[in-house]
Motif scaffolding. Structure first.
Motif, PDB file in Angstrom:
ATOM      1  N   UNK A 155       0.147  -1.357   0.100  1.00  0.00           N
ATOM      2  CA  UNK A 155       0.413  -0.043   0.124  1.00  0.00           C
ATOM      3  C   UNK A 155       1.013   1.066  -0.176  1.00  0.00           C
ATOM      4  N   UNK A 156       0.495   2.485  -0.835  1.00  0.00           N
ATOM      5  CA  UNK A 156       1.152   3.613  -0.917  1.00  0.00           C
ATOM      6  C   UNK A 156       1.010   4.177   0.443  1.00  0.00           C
ATOM      7  N   UNK A 157       1.967   5.081   0.959  1.00  0.00           N
ATOM      8  CA  UNK A 157       2.115   6.194   1.663  1.00  0.00           C
ATOM      9  C   UNK A 157       1.839   5.317   2.730  1.00  0.00           C
ATOM     10  N   UNK A 158       2.180   4.238   3.400  1.00  0.00           N
ATOM     11  CA  UNK A 158       2.369   3.360   4.861  1.00  0.00           C
ATOM     12  C   UNK A 158       3.199   2.796   4.770  1.00  0.00           C
ATOM     13  N   UNK A 159       3.999   2.354   6.649  1.00  0.00           N
ATOM     14  CA  UNK A 159       4.600   2.038   6.858  1.00  0.00           C
ATOM     15  C   UNK A 159       4.896   0.806   6.725  1.00  0.00           C
ATOM     16  N   UNK A 160       4.981  -0.163   6.469  1.00  0.00           N
ATOM     17  CA  UNK A 160       4.832  -1.387   7.152  1.00  0.00           C
ATOM     18  C   UNK A 160       4.903  -1.876   9.131  1.00  0.00           C
ATOM     19  N   UNK A 161       3.963  -3.069   9.196  1.00  0.00           N
ATOM     20  CA  UNK A 161       4.067  -3.483  10.745  1.00  0.00           C
ATOM     21  C   UNK A 161       5.403  -4.682  10.212  1.00  0.00           C
ATOM     22  N   UNK A 162       6.111  -5.448  11.429  1.00  0.00           N
ATOM     23  CA  UNK A 162       6.758  -6.402  11.210  1.00  0.00           C
ATOM     24  C   UNK A 162       5.697  -7.795  11.869  1.00  0.00           C
ATOM     25  N   UNK A 163       5.792  -8.957  10.812  1.00  0.00           N
ATOM     26  CA  UNK A 163       4.984  -9.435  11.696  1.00  0.00           C
ATOM     27  C   UNK A 163       6.084 -11.107  11.311  1.00  0.00           C
TER      28      UNK A 163
END
Length: 266
Positions: A155-163
């Motif tokens: 997704x643009x403009x989103x910092x991913x979470x780590x899972x």
């Protein structure tokens, strides 16, 4: 899958919504992100997103798309992408003697899933806050906070979470009566890794996701299923009405989703 038609929204409520079963149509009018609970089978079922509940209820509870004939009185069911838990609840009610493992990696949605499992006293369900993948590792995870959490769809403009992720293949070393894969684009990589163990699976549901600017793998998945001895049936989940000219997308980057029902020959 969320419908993409424009809707009139009810006013945003800062507190959770509460509904009776006969009021379910109201959920489809809620603003995206509305959360709360609805009476289901005599207990409050919690949802993190009202319209996601509405669409999922229609498929899972009303249409019973995951219903299967089990050759075992105690089926083993693996639910990958359990979301808020409607599929888990369906499996537990339909197959009360089943052993069910449910994977859901997104923390806020996992909390809703866990609460629902506790509310309905589903002692035969084990919930794991992990993604399934082709190795045990840590992955970057993007989300639309509804039904579209993914390690493949960026997704643009989103910092991913780590899972955390586990290798699904490790769970397929014995007979699996039903395997559900609704993992938002990771299905090809996971199935490719598991293909030698698919012989242990009796019934398999896969939601295939096609993303723009990425290679399509529907044909590869179907070939794997055929090689593993499955017969399959396809049903549209999301598609464009006029594919030659339409540019409609779901979850920002997805141009098609197909439900695959794979089962052994009679």
């Amino acid at each position: 899958m969320l419908g993409l038609k424009k809707k009139k929204f009810l006013p945003k409520n800062k507190s959770p919504y509460e509904f009776k079963e006969q009021e379910m149509e109201q959920l489809n009018l809620l603003e995206f992100g509305s959360f709360g609970s609805i009476e289901l089978f005599g207990k409050p079922f919690n949802f993190h997103e009202g319209r996601c509940y509405y669409d999922s209820y229609k498929e899972i509870i009303s249409d019973k798309i995951y219903q299967f004939k089990s050759s075992s009185s105690k089926p083993y069911i693996i639910d990958c992408g359990a979301n808020m838990g409607l599929s888990v609840l369906f499996f537990a009610k339909q197959y009360p003697n089943a052993t069910i493992i449910a994977f859901e990696p997104e923390a806020p949605i996992f909390d809703v899933l866990k609460k629902n499992v506790e509310t309905y006293h589903l002692g035969n369900v084990q919930v794991l806050k992990k993604a399934v993948w082709n190795e045990q590792t840590t992955l970057k995870f993007y989300t639309d906070t509804g039904m579209g959490g993914s390690v493949e769809n960026v997704f643009s403009h989103q910092e991913p979470k780590l899972i955390e992720a586990v290798r699904l293949k490790d769970y397929l070393d014995k007979k699996v009566d039903f395997l559900k894969l609704d993992i938002e684009g990771a299905e090809y990589a996971v199935l490719q890794d598991c293909k030698d163990e698919l012989k242990n699976v009796e019934n398999l549901f896969v939601e295939y996701h096609s993303f723009i600017k990425k290679e399509q793998h529907l044909d590869d998945i179907l070939a794997m299923l055929k090689e593993a001895g499955f017969r399959y049936h396809l049903r549209q989940s999301f598609s464009r009405q006029h594919p030659f000219v339409d540019k409609l997308l779901a979850c920002e980057n997805m141009d098609m989703a197909i439900n695959i029902f794979a089962y052994r020959h009679d």
